[in-house]
Design an enzyme around this catalytic site. Sequence first.
Site, PDB file in Angstrom:
ATOM      1  N   TYR A 282       6.915  18.853  33.221  1.00 29.57           N
ATOM      2  CA  TYR A 282       6.843  19.897  34.243  1.00 29.57           C
ATOM      3  C   TYR A 282       5.879  19.480  35.344  1.00 29.57           C
ATOM      4  O   TYR A 282       4.882  18.800  35.113  1.00 29.57           O
ATOM      5  CB  TYR A 282       6.458  21.249  33.642  1.00 29.57           C
TER       6      TYR A 282
ATOM      7  N   GLN B 272      -8.848 -11.913  -9.091  1.00 31.53           N
ATOM      8  CA  GLN B 272      -8.909 -11.441 -10.475  1.00 31.53           C
ATOM      9  C   GLN B 272      -8.750 -12.569 -11.471  1.00 31.53           C
ATOM     10  O   GLN B 272      -9.394 -12.582 -12.521  1.00 31.53           O
ATOM     11  CB  GLN B 272      -7.795 -10.393 -10.670  1.00 31.53           C
TER      12      GLN B 272
ATOM     13  N   ASP C  48      -2.561  -1.778  -9.023  1.00 33.38           N
ATOM     14  CA  ASP C  48      -3.840  -1.983  -8.328  1.00 33.38           C
ATOM     15  C   ASP C  48      -3.616  -2.014  -6.819  1.00 33.38           C
ATOM     16  O   ASP C  48      -4.127  -2.893  -6.116  1.00 33.38           O
ATOM     17  CB  ASP C  48      -4.506  -3.276  -8.796  1.00 33.38           C
TER      18      ASP C  48
END
Length: 582
Positions: A39, A360, A469
């Site tokens: 607008y 890990q 994990d």
Amino acid sequence: MSENILEEIFIKRSQQKKKTSPLNYKERWFVLTQEKIAYYDFDPDKKKRKGLRGSVDLEKIKCVETVQPEPNTPRERMYAFQIIYDEGPLYIFAKNEDVRAQWIKKLKEVSFNKDLMQKYHPCFWADGLWLCCQQEVKQAMGCKVLDGKNEKTIWPLPPQPPESSGPSVGMAVIAEYNYKPMTAQDLELIKDEQYTILEMSDTNWWRARDKYKEGYIPSNYVVAAESELERFWYSKNTNRSQAEKLLRTENKDGGFLVRDSSKAGKYTVSLFSKGGESGGSCRHYNICTTAQGQFYLAEKHPFTTIPELINYHQHNAAMVSRLKYIVSNRARPPSTAGLGYVWEIDPRDLTFIKELGTGQFGVVKYGKWQGQHDVAIKMIREGSMSEDDFIEEAKIMKLRHENLVQLYGVCTKTRPIYIVTEFLSNGCLLTYLREGLKQHPTTVQLLEMCKDVSEGMTYLESKQFIHRDLAARNCLVDGNGTVKVTDFGLSYVLDDEYTSSAGSKFPVRWSPPEVLLYCKFSSKSDIWAYVLMWEVYSLGRLPYERLNNTEIVEQVSRGLRLYRPQLANEKVYSIMTSCWLE
């Protein structure tokens, strides 16, 4: 510029004022395009629109409905309708019922949003409360269900992608990339050359024939010969931020690509223009469909196929620019599932260059395979896993997805065992969030990271894998900023209670109550681990940072949940909390 669908002068009510008064109502020139409703100020004497006052992207619209007039409403404000989006209601007043009905109908046709409202407020928000239900919270859920014959918003289904039959045995395929044979069983591919498929028993490696010989080719390097959409300007697996990066890097006015939209089954044209903004701008146009199934960007120009549509707009400017230059994400070939049609890798072909970290199961190093291909090599510490189980598990770990770190192969004939994977230059997502983002990230960037992870995890679940994990530390980031999940398929871990990379018996800060209390892992516990989304929006903060593991077990089991990060809006946070339901 995008072609205008509707234009009209309406009265608009200000959304900023706390109290309503006659000063809140002003005439604005409204324009509806395929992308947004905007607008403007306008000159009533010259009937000419002036500066932009505001806009709403169509993809953000949740609801378009009528609004019941207030008591003693003047005639010019009798025919109100509302556009509901993230920031609240936009109230617009039409001159008569026909104009209002026309705009509501057209807005419902062109707006696509999968997060639609189930309820709405049929009356105005005025002077600090909803006039229909007297609630005093502006974000309060609506009090009227969108289920009546006259109230229900009928949203069209998104367009389906063009039908195409994938390659099959005996079919001709075209090479999208060059491929140099890495083993004696492989067949060389030359970009844009044609090959015939002979066997598809291995999902990732197909046996094929060129004019002279046979061999194995990576299946993700070829497409069906007749698949024009796949061959040229279509950039598969490219999201919005990646598209903008490609277009800005190319820096050509009219540079474009076609990508999958965030809305399932739809496509988007991403276009770069040097006009207007300093440095150029990227625009994104959804490819829409008519009721007859034709495709269009400009409603007056529908086509039977997307290639026909693109061809038209390459020669005709109906948007901010003509589609002048094809920009592709195919400069670099995708990862192959393995280094050639082999799985067992000779360790003598590996060169160790530098240590990346300790995981890990042992040390992870960056290296080269056969002196030229970048790889990451995990050296498995003896006693950290059941090696026989791992060798069996490795046979079914040949998964290939754009959001999973690609496993290339294994070295199991000697000790220690090696796992050889794709190398991602931007490293660990957690470090990337904390240190790698050089400037303040946009919400789009953060959302794309989460989307990457969720798509990788969705694929894993479809293959009946449980990650166990999932966390930012177990995701990696490539050179384009794409996030990929790693360390999946860990059923060969020795300890049933699984020692996570966080160092505890399991990843307490990412675990649901059933894991904390009973060590019960499932795909549902992987969903809970979307604590990762919280990590992303907090830029790598530690979940429950003030609590130790014992306190977390106790308080999460009692209902404690993570707070909303500052960069996450309510909608994003609601997605997080939906993952943490018991």
